[in-house]
Motif scaffolding. Structure first.
Motif, PDB file in Angstrom:
ATOM      1  N   ALA A  73       0.834  -1.199   0.000  1.00 10.00           N
ATOM      2  CA  ALA A  73       0.000   0.000   0.000  1.00 10.00           C
ATOM      3  C   ALA A  73       0.869   1.249   0.000  1.00 10.00           C
ATOM      4  O   ALA A  73       1.818   1.359   0.772  1.00 10.00           O
ATOM      5  N   GLU A  74       0.528   2.194  -0.876  1.00 12.42           N
ATOM      6  CA  GLU A  74       1.261   3.446  -0.949  1.00 12.42           C
ATOM      7  C   GLU A  74       0.302   4.625  -1.006  1.00 12.42           C
ATOM      8  O   GLU A  74      -0.735   4.554  -1.675  1.00 12.42           O
ATOM      9  N   LEU A  75       0.657   5.683  -0.321  1.00 10.62           N
ATOM     10  CA  LEU A  75      -0.077   6.925  -0.431  1.00 10.62           C
ATOM     11  C   LEU A  75       0.165   7.478  -1.830  1.00 10.62           C
ATOM     12  O   LEU A  75       1.301   7.509  -2.309  1.00 10.62           O
ATOM     13  N   ALA A  76      -0.904   7.892  -2.508  1.00 10.21           N
ATOM     14  CA  ALA A  76      -0.757   8.318  -3.898  1.00 10.21           C
ATOM     15  C   ALA A  76      -1.733   9.436  -4.228  1.00 10.21           C
ATOM     16  O   ALA A  76      -2.755   9.625  -3.561  1.00 10.21           O
ATOM     17  N   ARG A  77      -1.385  10.162  -5.302  1.00 10.50           N
ATOM     18  CA  ARG A  77      -2.249  11.227  -5.810  1.00 10.50           C
ATOM     19  C   ARG A  77      -2.547  10.961  -7.280  1.00 10.50           C
ATOM     20  O   ARG A  77      -1.669  10.569  -8.042  1.00 10.50           O
ATOM     21  N   ARG A  78      -3.797  11.175  -7.659  1.00  8.82           N
ATOM     22  CA  ARG A  78      -4.174  10.991  -9.058  1.00  8.82           C
ATOM     23  C   ARG A  78      -3.694  12.166  -9.898  1.00  8.82           C
ATOM     24  O   ARG A  78      -3.591  13.302  -9.435  1.00  8.82           O
ATOM     25  N   SER A  79      -3.403  11.868 -11.152  1.00  8.87           N
ATOM     26  CA  SER A  79      -2.866  12.859 -12.075  1.00  8.87           C
ATOM     27  C   SER A  79      -3.807  14.052 -12.216  1.00  8.87           C
ATOM     28  O   SER A  79      -5.034  13.911 -12.186  1.00  8.87           O
ATOM     29  N   LEU A  80      -3.219  15.214 -12.425  1.00  9.41           N
ATOM     30  CA  LEU A  80      -4.012  16.417 -12.652  1.00  9.41           C
ATOM     31  C   LEU A  80      -4.651  16.419 -14.031  1.00  9.41           C
ATOM     32  O   LEU A  80      -5.545  17.226 -14.307  1.00  9.41           O
ATOM     33  N   ASN A  81      -4.217  15.507 -14.893  1.00  5.11           N
ATOM     34  CA  ASN A  81      -4.716  15.481 -16.263  1.00  5.11           C
ATOM     35  C   ASN A  81      -5.881  14.525 -16.478  1.00  5.11           C
ATOM     36  O   ASN A  81      -6.500  14.550 -17.541  1.00  5.11           O
ATOM     37  N   GLY A  82      -6.159  13.650 -15.520  1.00  9.41           N
ATOM     38  CA  GLY A  82      -7.188  12.640 -15.708  1.00  9.41           C
ATOM     39  C   GLY A  82      -8.460  12.958 -14.955  1.00  9.41           C
ATOM     40  O   GLY A  82      -8.720  14.103 -14.570  1.00  9.41           O
ATOM     41  N   ASP A  83      -9.267  11.906 -14.750  1.00 11.38           N
ATOM     42  CA  ASP A  83     -10.469  12.068 -13.941  1.00 11.38           C
ATOM     43  C   ASP A  83     -10.077  12.281 -12.482  1.00 11.38           C
ATOM     44  O   ASP A  83      -9.046  11.799 -12.017  1.00 11.38           O
ATOM     45  N   HIS A  84     -10.910  13.018 -11.754  1.00 15.99           N
ATOM     46  CA  HIS A  84     -10.669  13.271 -10.319  1.00 15.99           C
ATOM     47  C   HIS A  84      -9.257  13.801 -10.079  1.00 15.99           C
ATOM     48  O   HIS A  84      -8.479  13.220  -9.318  1.00 15.99           O
ATOM     49  N   PRO A  85      -8.879  14.897 -10.720  1.00 15.56           N
ATOM     50  CA  PRO A  85      -7.496  15.388 -10.627  1.00 15.56           C
ATOM     51  C   PRO A  85      -7.089  15.731  -9.198  1.00 15.56           C
ATOM     52  O   PRO A  85      -7.838  16.367  -8.459  1.00 15.56           O
ATOM     53  N   GLY A  86      -5.907  15.253  -8.834  1.00 20.62           N
ATOM     54  CA  GLY A  86      -5.323  15.577  -7.548  1.00 20.62           C
ATOM     55  C   GLY A  86      -5.890  14.822  -6.370  1.00 20.62           C
ATOM     56  O   GLY A  86      -5.492  15.053  -5.220  1.00 20.62           O
TER      57      GLY A  86
END
Length: 340
Positions: free
Chosen positions: A23-36
């Motif tokens: 398990a890793e803490l992660a952030r979704r890309s600013l370019n895709g769905d649900h940015p950040g």
């Protein structure tokens, strides 16, 4: 999906649970769905026991399950699946290999062609022709199977004699294919372990596996696929308690547990089954053990690194909250996630 050993695990509150290295803490890309969006990144989730011949080849397409192991289907289904390039990725066992008249022959849910009966072959020592076991295993491989499944259900009909089972296991191992067994009935777990079967399709639920036999299974690196929910579909039952006890001792001795639901058997949700996860915790698996069971790429060695699992929001603070938290996961392209 593989993760480097030096990636930081998800931060947990002081009273929280340890999710472990997957398990890793992660952030979704600013370019895709649900940015950040912030959440937890995990490897792809795998259900190690499904039957697509019952639920349909596309039934899991919109779920969080990225991979499945189909443990029994007509060979025509393998041919059909080759034209399907979406998720989940499927590893097939092909047909049930069984003794003449053995399980699941005649069962109403068993689709035509999903079982292949192997007669006992005369063994004259000449070796001039492949015996029926070798022919059957070769057939599964030719259709694209990567696993061989044998039915050892003494509660429902004849089972292989030891020589025939040995021949199946040897033929599979010669081709680099692990063997998984449905074991049910007195003495069937011992038969599978002594014959060198690589995995059990179900945690044994009809007999207590004694500690010495558990130790032999662990020493042989045998894997047990959980399927705890279908022993009683959530109701108290001797079969469920038997399975929980067996799995608790197998896991406690260091055995490898794989998450599997036997999807197609009874009423179950499509995708992650929270009840199965809760029963794994009841059997003594911690949060990191549960994640290891559902993220294990078996029978593959390497994980799919193109996709990842993402669970939005804070991670669970108790083992009781793990099942529903994981059931809320989704599949995302790995490139859309940034480890923090």
């Amino acid at each position: 999906m593989s993760h480097a050993a030096d990636h930081r695990p998800v931060s947990e509150p002081a009273e929280g649970i340890e999710l472990g290295p997957l398990a890793e803490l992660a952030r979704r890309s600013l370019n895709g769905d649900h940015p950040g969006e912030i959440g937890t990144m995990l490897p792809p989730l795998i259900d190690h026991h499904v039957h697509l011949m019952i639920v349909g080849v596309h039934a899991l397409a919109d779920t969080a399950i990225a991979g499945v192991v189909d443990l029994g289907a007509p060979l025509e289904l393998l041919t059909e699946q080759r034209s399907h390039d979406g998720l989940p990725h499927v590893e097939f066992a092909g047909t049930f290999l069984t003794a003449p008249g053995g399980y699941p022959v005649g069962r109403p849910w068993a689709a035509p062609g999903c079982a292949r009966e192997i007669p006992v072959a005369p063994r004259d020592g000449r070796g001039s022709l492949p015996d029926p076991a070798e022919t059957a295993v070769s057939e599964q491989q030719a259709f694209g199977a990567s696993v061989v499944k044998v039915a050892l259900n003494a509660a429902a009909g004849p089972v292989f004699d030891r020589a025939t089972l040995d021949a199946v296991v040897a033929a599979a191992h010669e081709r680099g294919m692990p063997v998984v067994a449905h074991v049910e009935g007195e003495g069937m777990t011992r038969l599978a372990i002594e014959a060198g079967v690589d995995a059990l399709a179900h945690t044994p639920f009809t007999e207590r596996v004694d500690d010495d036999l558990v130790a032999r299974a662990v020493a042989a690196e045998q894997r047990w696929i959980s399927t705890l929910f279908v022993t009683s579909y959530g109701e108290p039952a001797p079969e469920r308690e038997m399975a929980l006890d067996n799995l608790r001792r197998f896991h406690g001795a260091g055995g490898r547990v794989l998450y599997g639901t036997d999807l197609g058997n009874g009423d179950q949700p499509l995708g992650v089954n929270p009840a199965e996860l809760a029963l794994l915790a009841e059997a003594g698996l911690g949060a990191s053990d549960v994640l290891a069971a559902i993220c294990d790429p078996w029978p593959l060695v390497e994980r799919d690194d193109a996709v990842a699992t993402f669970v939005t929001g804070p991670s669970p603070t108790t083992i009781d909250g793990l099942a529903d938290w994981l059931a809320s996961a989704c599949i995302v392209p790995a490139e859309d996630l940034e480890a923090l």
